[in-house]
Design a protein around this motif. Structure first.
Motif, mmCIF file in Angstrom:
data_model
loop_
_atom_site.group_PDB
_atom_site.id
_atom_site.type_symbol
_atom_site.label_atom_id
_atom_site.label_comp_id
_atom_site.label_asym_id
_atom_site.label_seq_id
_atom_site.Cartn_x
_atom_site.Cartn_y
_atom_site.Cartn_z
ATOM 1 N N LEU A 35 0.803 -1.099 -0.023
ATOM 2 C CA LEU A 35 -0.014 0.058 -0.059
ATOM 3 C C LEU A 35 1.011 1.247 -0.107
ATOM 4 N N VAL A 36 0.856 1.948 -1.095
ATOM 5 C CA VAL A 36 1.795 3.027 -1.236
ATOM 6 C C VAL A 36 1.021 4.432 -0.916
ATOM 7 N N CYS A 37 1.272 5.218 0.012
ATOM 8 C CA CYS A 37 0.663 6.363 0.549
ATOM 9 C C CYS A 37 1.288 7.769 0.074
ATOM 10 N N TYR A 38 0.756 8.480 -0.251
ATOM 11 C CA TYR A 38 1.030 10.045 -0.371
ATOM 12 C C TYR A 38 0.176 10.894 0.710
ATOM 13 N N SER A 39 0.858 11.978 1.122
ATOM 14 C CA SER A 39 0.103 12.545 2.442
ATOM 15 C C SER A 39 0.061 14.093 1.934
ATOM 16 N N PRO A 40 -0.917 14.857 1.484
ATOM 17 C CA PRO A 40 -0.998 16.183 1.433
ATOM 18 C C PRO A 40 -0.761 16.950 2.635
ATOM 19 N N TYR A 41 -1.277 16.162 3.651
ATOM 20 C CA TYR A 41 -1.190 16.732 4.988
ATOM 21 C C TYR A 41 0.573 17.088 5.227
ATOM 22 N N LEU A 42 1.279 16.120 5.134
ATOM 23 C CA LEU A 42 2.608 16.137 5.522
ATOM 24 C C LEU A 42 3.469 17.060 4.360
ATOM 25 N N THR A 43 2.933 16.990 3.199
ATOM 26 C CA THR A 43 3.679 17.764 2.242
ATOM 27 C C THR A 43 3.351 19.277 2.628
ATOM 28 N N HIS A 44 2.207 19.614 2.961
ATOM 29 C CA HIS A 44 1.911 21.051 2.952
ATOM 30 C C HIS A 44 2.210 21.500 4.248
ATOM 31 N N ARG A 45 2.821 20.817 5.435
ATOM 32 C CA ARG A 45 3.237 21.270 6.396
ATOM 33 C C ARG A 45 4.814 20.938 6.646
ATOM 34 N N ASP A 46 5.248 20.735 5.584
ATOM 35 C CA ASP A 46 6.979 20.382 5.613
ATOM 36 C C ASP A 46 7.646 21.499 5.579
ATOM 37 N N PRO A 47 8.253 21.956 6.664
ATOM 38 C CA PRO A 47 9.155 23.085 6.918
ATOM 39 C C PRO A 47 10.184 23.296 5.746
ATOM 40 N N GLU A 48 10.457 22.159 5.110
ATOM 41 C CA GLU A 48 11.702 22.346 4.101
ATOM 42 C C GLU A 48 10.848 22.706 2.889
ATOM 43 N N LEU A 49 9.567 22.785 2.672
ATOM 44 C CA LEU A 49 8.849 23.107 1.502
ATOM 45 C C LEU A 49 8.163 24.216 1.682
ATOM 46 N N TRP A 50 7.643 24.692 2.902
ATOM 47 C CA TRP A 50 6.992 25.877 3.269
ATOM 48 C C TRP A 50 7.445 26.502 4.426
ATOM 49 N N PRO A 51 8.061 27.623 4.279
ATOM 50 C CA PRO A 51 8.592 28.315 5.556
ATOM 51 C C PRO A 51 7.573 28.498 6.503
ATOM 52 N N ASP A 52 7.620 28.481 7.965
ATOM 53 C CA ASP A 52 6.778 28.818 8.739
ATOM 54 C C ASP A 52 5.361 28.311 8.354
ATOM 55 N N PRO A 53 5.376 26.849 8.300
ATOM 56 C CA PRO A 53 4.211 26.000 7.506
ATOM 57 C C PRO A 53 2.878 26.246 8.455
#
Ligand code: HEM
Length: 384
Positions: free
Chosen positions: A273-291
């Protein structure tokens, strides 16, 4: 199976702990699972429909999403989407705007209201208008959609009698649909090429579009109520994006690997079961400053590919993305014009099939009070 208990009671905590260990991590559930959240992972998993299949993924666990285009894999998926897509496009939907506005105007809240309790019925009525010009019996539709609001296993239980009644109502509403509705335009599909069950497709679309949009709407009202400086209808596209970033209703998407493969450098065994998580992506400080801060202005800049995926991406991108944005804008515009302030409530996150606020979200409409002492940060309080 060692993660199963936490998966049941605090899946967001489980994901956050996994993410703190690295960009791809295993989950020990009832079957082998792996989660990733960085852009290279999202691209690998979401753009290869041959390898990463919808069948036997998590959506198969609920009868609400088990069917229609959601459960088609290649080679049948792409042609089905090619038929459906034009009807769900911005231009095709613009004719609905006036009717949707009427629904919102008739149901506008007064003074103090719970944004969470208000959002469900208004989205339900808008969906009924968009698809059938309101021809579905509202009570039946409410009963059909209600389990989607309930904690798990609410929407996982089969409800054959209710589903049969819903199907009969959809078939009857499709007999002579009002012009410009989705039912009317979909009926114009060439019968020679449509060899599938349109009533089933519409039932799945109604379910896929309900709690996703209603919960996004509730959070948007709450955030706007705490940030009067953003209560400007022209700023709504930025606000809606920021709400979808912080609270992506589809917090976890999944596929099943159809063969042994490698994604973003990580080997994956067939059947995982291969999962992606918009929740984790959108709160990743490496992608979004001050997430965790609510800062809609971040969307004035172009986003790097695969970092903002509230509607997934690739050829399985949400079919109702434009309809959702239309409903959200239509509902939020008069509320912004009237002025909102967040009063008191619990904006913490609860998970079921989709992400939802714990609520209530008491909000005042009609007077904008500045500086109200309320938590409108995107922070997720500890699970109750
Ligand atoms: C804010 C509201 C919404 C959000 C956040 C949302 C999110 C998503 C996401 C993340 C997916 C991809 C799931 C996956 O395959 O992993 C999806 C698929 C889908 N959505 Fe939405 N959705 C929303 C509203 C709607 C609406 C209003 C409709 C009504 C038509 C809808 C219909 C669908 C359908 C039919 C699919 C399956 C598409 C396919 O597999 O080809 N959604 N949605």
């Amino acid at each position: 199976m060692k993660d199963l208990y936490q998966w049941t009671f605090n899946p967001i905590g489980l994901l956050e702990r996994g993410a703190s260990r690295g960009p791809v991590f295993p989950l020990h559930l009832w079957r082998k699972a792996i989660v990733g959240f960085r852009p290279d992972w999202n691209r690998a998993v979401l753009s290869d429909l041959e390898t990463f299949r919808s069948r036997r993924s998590l959506s198969a666990l609920t009868p609400y999403l088990h069917g229609g285009v959601v459960h088609l894999d290649q080679p049948a998926h792409d042609p089905r989407r090619r038929q459906l897509n034009p009807h769900f496009h911005d231009r095709a939907l613009s004719a609905l705007h006036e009717r949707l506005s009427e629904v919102v105007t008739a149901g506008l809240p007064r003074e103090e209201f719970d944004a969470l309790a208000w959002a469900g019925p208004i989205v339900r009525r808008m969906l009924n208008i968009a698809f059938f010009d309101g021809a579905l019996p509202d009570q039946l539709l409410a009963r059909f959609l209600a389990p989607l609001e309930k904690p798990t296993p609410g929407a996982l239980r089969p409800r054959p009698v209710l589903f049969r009644r819903m199907r009969a109502a959809i078939e009857s509403a499709m007999l002579s649909p009002a012009p410009h509705t989705l039912a009317a335009t979909l009926r114009t599909l060439d019968p020679a090429t449509v060899d599938y069950d349109l009533a089933e497709e519409l039932r799945v679309a109604l379910a896929a579009g309900y709690d996703t949009t209603a919960h996004t709407l509730a959070w948007a009202i709450w955030q706007l109520g705490g940030h009067p400086e953003w209560q400007e209808p022209s700023a709504l596209p930025l606000v809606i994006n920021e709400v979808l970033r912080l609270y992506p209703a589809g917090w976890l998407g999944s596929r099943t690997a159809a063969r042994d493969t490698v994604a973003a450098g990580v080997p994956i065994a067939r059947g995982t079961l291969v999962c992606y998580s918009p929740y984790l992506t959108h709160r990743d400080p490496e992608l979004w400053p001050d997430p965790l801060s609510f800062r809609p202005e971040r969307f004035t800049a172009r986003q790097a590919p695969w970092t903002f995926v509230p509607f997934a991406a690739g050829s399985r991108t949400c079919l109702g993305m434009h309809l959702a944005r239309l409903m959200l804008t239509t509902a939020l515009t008069p509320l912004c014009q009237a002025g909102l302030s967040a009063l008191a409530g619990n904006p913490g996150i609860r998970t079921s099939i989709t992400l939802r606020p714990i609520g209530p979200l008491w909000t005042k409409v009609g007077v904008t009070r500045r500086g109200v002492p309320t938590d409108t940060s995107g922070r997720c309080p500890p699970a109750p």
